[in-house]
Design an enzyme around this catalytic site. Structure first.
Site, PDB file in Angstrom:
ATOM      1  N   HIS A   1      76.009  37.632  65.993  1.00 20.53           N
ATOM      2  CA  HIS A   1      75.224  36.452  65.584  1.00 20.53           C
ATOM      3  C   HIS A   1      74.365  36.749  64.355  1.00 20.53           C
ATOM      4  O   HIS A   1      73.199  36.348  64.271  1.00 20.53           O
ATOM      5  CB  HIS A   1      74.344  35.958  66.734  1.00 20.53           C
ATOM      6  CG  HIS A   1      75.112  35.215  67.788  1.00 20.53           C
ATOM      7  ND1 HIS A   1      75.728  34.006  67.562  1.00 20.53           N
ATOM      8  CD2 HIS A   1      75.379  35.534  69.076  1.00 20.53           C
ATOM      9  CE1 HIS A   1      76.332  33.608  68.671  1.00 20.53           C
ATOM     10  NE2 HIS A   1      76.143  34.520  69.598  1.00 20.53           N
TER      11      HIS A   1
ATOM     12  N   ASP B   1      74.390  40.342  71.599  1.00 20.49           N
ATOM     13  CA  ASP B   1      75.366  39.595  72.399  1.00 20.49           C
ATOM     14  C   ASP B   1      76.510  39.107  71.524  1.00 20.49           C
ATOM     15  O   ASP B   1      76.381  38.990  70.304  1.00 20.49           O
ATOM     16  CB  ASP B   1      74.695  38.399  73.087  1.00 20.49           C
ATOM     17  CG  ASP B   1      74.080  37.421  72.092  1.00 20.49           C
ATOM     18  OD1 ASP B   1      73.416  37.893  71.142  1.00 20.49           O
ATOM     19  OD2 ASP B   1      74.233  36.202  72.265  1.00 20.49           O
ATOM     20  N   GLU B   2      77.636  38.835  72.169  1.00 21.12           N
ATOM     21  CA  GLU B   2      78.799  38.216  71.532  1.00 21.12           C
ATOM     22  C   GLU B   2      79.112  38.851  70.173  1.00 21.12           C
ATOM     23  O   GLU B   2      79.170  38.171  69.148  1.00 21.12           O
ATOM     24  CB  GLU B   2      78.560  36.708  71.404  1.00 21.12           C
ATOM     25  CG  GLU B   2      78.386  36.055  72.771  1.00 21.12           C
ATOM     26  CD  GLU B   2      78.112  34.561  72.733  1.00 21.12           C
ATOM     27  OE1 GLU B   2      78.510  33.861  73.673  1.00 21.12           O
ATOM     28  OE2 GLU B   2      77.477  34.088  71.753  1.00 21.12           O
ATOM     29  N   VAL B   3      79.328  40.154  70.216  1.00 20.42           N
ATOM     30  CA  VAL B   3      79.642  40.891  68.982  1.00 20.42           C
ATOM     31  C   VAL B   3      81.130  40.721  68.706  1.00 20.42           C
ATOM     32  O   VAL B   3      81.946  41.626  68.944  1.00 20.42           O
ATOM     33  CB  VAL B   3      79.236  42.373  69.116  1.00 20.42           C
ATOM     34  CG1 VAL B   3      79.384  43.077  67.769  1.00 20.42           C
ATOM     35  CG2 VAL B   3      77.794  42.500  69.607  1.00 20.42           C
TER      36      VAL B   3
ATOM     37  N   ASP C   1      76.032  41.019  77.849  1.00 21.26           N
ATOM     38  CA  ASP C   1      77.464  40.721  77.935  1.00 21.26           C
ATOM     39  C   ASP C   1      78.366  41.806  77.364  1.00 21.26           C
ATOM     40  O   ASP C   1      79.474  42.020  77.859  1.00 21.26           O
ATOM     41  CB  ASP C   1      77.776  39.372  77.273  1.00 21.26           C
ATOM     42  CG  ASP C   1      77.277  39.279  75.847  1.00 21.26           C
ATOM     43  OD1 ASP C   1      78.073  39.302  74.903  1.00 21.26           O
ATOM     44  OD2 ASP C   1      76.037  39.195  75.667  1.00 21.26           O
TER      45      ASP C   1
END
Length: 503
Positions: free
Chosen positions: A116, A172-174, A223
């Site tokens: 992000h 998160d959400e790499v 996550d």
């Protein structure tokens, strides 16, 4: 989208009533810390609005804030290009922290440092630090300049948050991790893995925080850790450096799986964990109204998780309120629209359920006689700061699009005598103008007055670019359809043309 916005609140009214009948109360909260998340990457509120809403946060049961600054932080020097047009000034940051202190809300700053990273990597000057050259989501973890960049961001934010006990470094959400050229080369060497790449970078960022700010503990979204084997987590230094935040925003959260995940993290060496729920911004990227029942269910499930793990395992819970799904997506529910949901969720966490007396407390805090979504479109929307915005947005979301559709697509005079075929050729029976034009003018006038009130209300809370964006996405397309109809009627009222053949 119009259909969904009408259906969700209608269902929600019944289910909220069900909760008051069926809820059991524990009488105390298993979460000692209850933080409200402010996602500033979209529609950041003016400081004057925060001064009005912080006392309500505290009264409802919050005792902290997670502030995700993104491009609203007043970065200086070589980082100045990260600032948004209306970024807060250093004095405004200090005022926000002062307001938080007055209301006994502990502030945890959040800076994304891995995934992000769009607000950073969209800039041409920093694009060479992308993991994948085409996508600005993820930072290249192999470049020393990457760590120097996020280290500088962290240090500037910490300089305005002296004494912060925690600092959230995101992670998160790499997406696309391991797909860059440097990563592919690194992964070809044994025994390197994608999990090891993730852990080593998290360790480097967390080590920077602890080296420069020894009394501050880094938090990370969990996550990217979920699928890493327990022994691999244990072998790394990450469990000694960070506290994971387990996030799940679903109404059907799997309690048993979450309890097992908590056990895995504890066995891996993490001393403290956090939970993260959602009070808005988790049910659709373009959602305009908050489905309270969904978020109520989410918090009831988290209470079950907390009651199923050892005491003093979960340090607290973060009630996330996402404003965009990412830097490039549209706005979801604005903060004032989500306040009733936040009130319900905080009170549920505080009292351990949603019995009738808790519902009554929420209504009293909000100054409303009902939590039914259909009542938010009237003066019953409440007396809390921003309730006028909730009232007007509810009217727009439930009725603007549908009222224009009713005229343009279901009115028998429009569909029968002024179809797209007629409109292209500016051809209409003159008597039909008398049936159609007054309706269209009346509808446009009524909505124009309401939209004018909404725009004024939004301007008091948000900066001009956010107001413009919300109106452009949610209001102006429908008004343009009405204006186009009236323009075509005006042109068709002239001399009657020969229909002829298609051009």
């Amino acid at each position: 989208m119009c259909l969904m916005q009408e259906e969700v609140p209608r269902q929600e009214v019944f289910l909220l009533h069900d909760f008051t009948k069926n809820s059991t109360m524990s009488g105390c909260s298993p979460f000692k810390m209850r933080l409200v998340h402010l996602d500033l990457k979209g529609a950041p509120p003016r400081v004057c609005y925060l001064s009005e809403i912080f006392p309500l946060f505290r009264a409802l049961g919050a005792n902290g804030l997670l502030i995700e600054y993104e491009d609203m932080f007043p970065y200086e020097g070589h980082l100045r290009l990260l600032r948004a047009k209306h970024a807060y000034s250093p004095s405004e940051i200090k005022e926000i922290l002062h307001l938080a202190t007055l209301n006994e809300l502990e502030v945890i700053p959040l800076v994304q440092t891995f995934g992000h990273m769009e607000f950073v990597l969209k800039h041409e000057a920093l694009a060479h630090l992308r993991e994948v050259a085409l996508f600005p989501n993820t930072l290249n973890p192999h470049k020393a300049e990457s760590l120097a960049l996020v280290g500088a961001m962290i240090d500037q934010v910490m300089a305005l948050h002296p004494g912060a006990r925690w600092f959230h470094i995101g992670c998160d959400e790499v997406y696309y991790l391991g797909e860059g050229e440097d990563s592919r080369h690194w992964l070809q060497q044994e025994p390197n893995t994608r999990a090891e790449l993730c852990l080593s970078y998290m360790e480097a960022v967390a080590s920077h925080v602890q080296a420069r700010h020894p009394t501050t503990t880094p938090l990370v979204w969990d996550d990217m850790l979920r699928d890493i084997p327990e022994d691999q987590l244990s072998a790394s230094r990450v469990p000694q450096l960070v506290e994971p935040v387990l996030w799940d925003y679903g109404a059907d959260l799997d309690v048993h799986s979450k309890v097992l995940l908590v056990e895995k993290y504890r066995k891996s060496g993490f001393s403290w964990l956090w939970a993260a729920s959602a009070f808005k911004g988790a049910t659709g990227a373009s959602q305009a109204l908050t489905p309270i029942e969904h978020h109520l269910r989410n918090h009831m499930q988290w209470l079950q998780v907390a009651g199923s793990v050892p005491v003093d395992t979960l340090r607290g819970i973060i009630l996330t309120g996402w404003q965009r799904y990412d830097h490039f997506s549209v706005l979801c529910e604005l903060l004032p629209v989500g306040i009733p949901s936040l009130a319900v969720c905080l009170q549920v966490l505080l009292h351990g359920g949603f019995a009738e007396n808790v519902k009554a407390r929420v209504e009293n805090f909000l100054g409303t006689s009902s939590l039914e979504a259909t009542d938010f479109r009237s003066e019953r929307a409440g007396s809390f700061p921003g309730s006028d915005i909730l009232n007007l947005i509810t009217q727009v979301s439930l009725h603007l699009c549908s009222s224009v559709d009713a005229l343009l697509e279901r009115d028998r005079y429009v569909t029968g005598w002024f179809s797209p075929y007629h409109r292209r050729r500016k051809f209409i029976h003159p008597v039909m103008i008398q049936h159609i034009q007054p309706q269209a003018l009346s509808l446009l006038a009524r909505w124009s007055v309401l939209v004018g009130e909404l725009e004024a209300a939004l301007q008091r809370v948000f900066y001009p670019d956010a107001v413009e964006e919300w109106l452009e996405e949610n209001v102006r397309p429908s008004l343009r359809r009405l204006q186009a109809l009236l323009q075509d009627l005006g042109e068709a009222a002239g001399p009657m043309p020969d229909l002829g053949q298609d051009p």
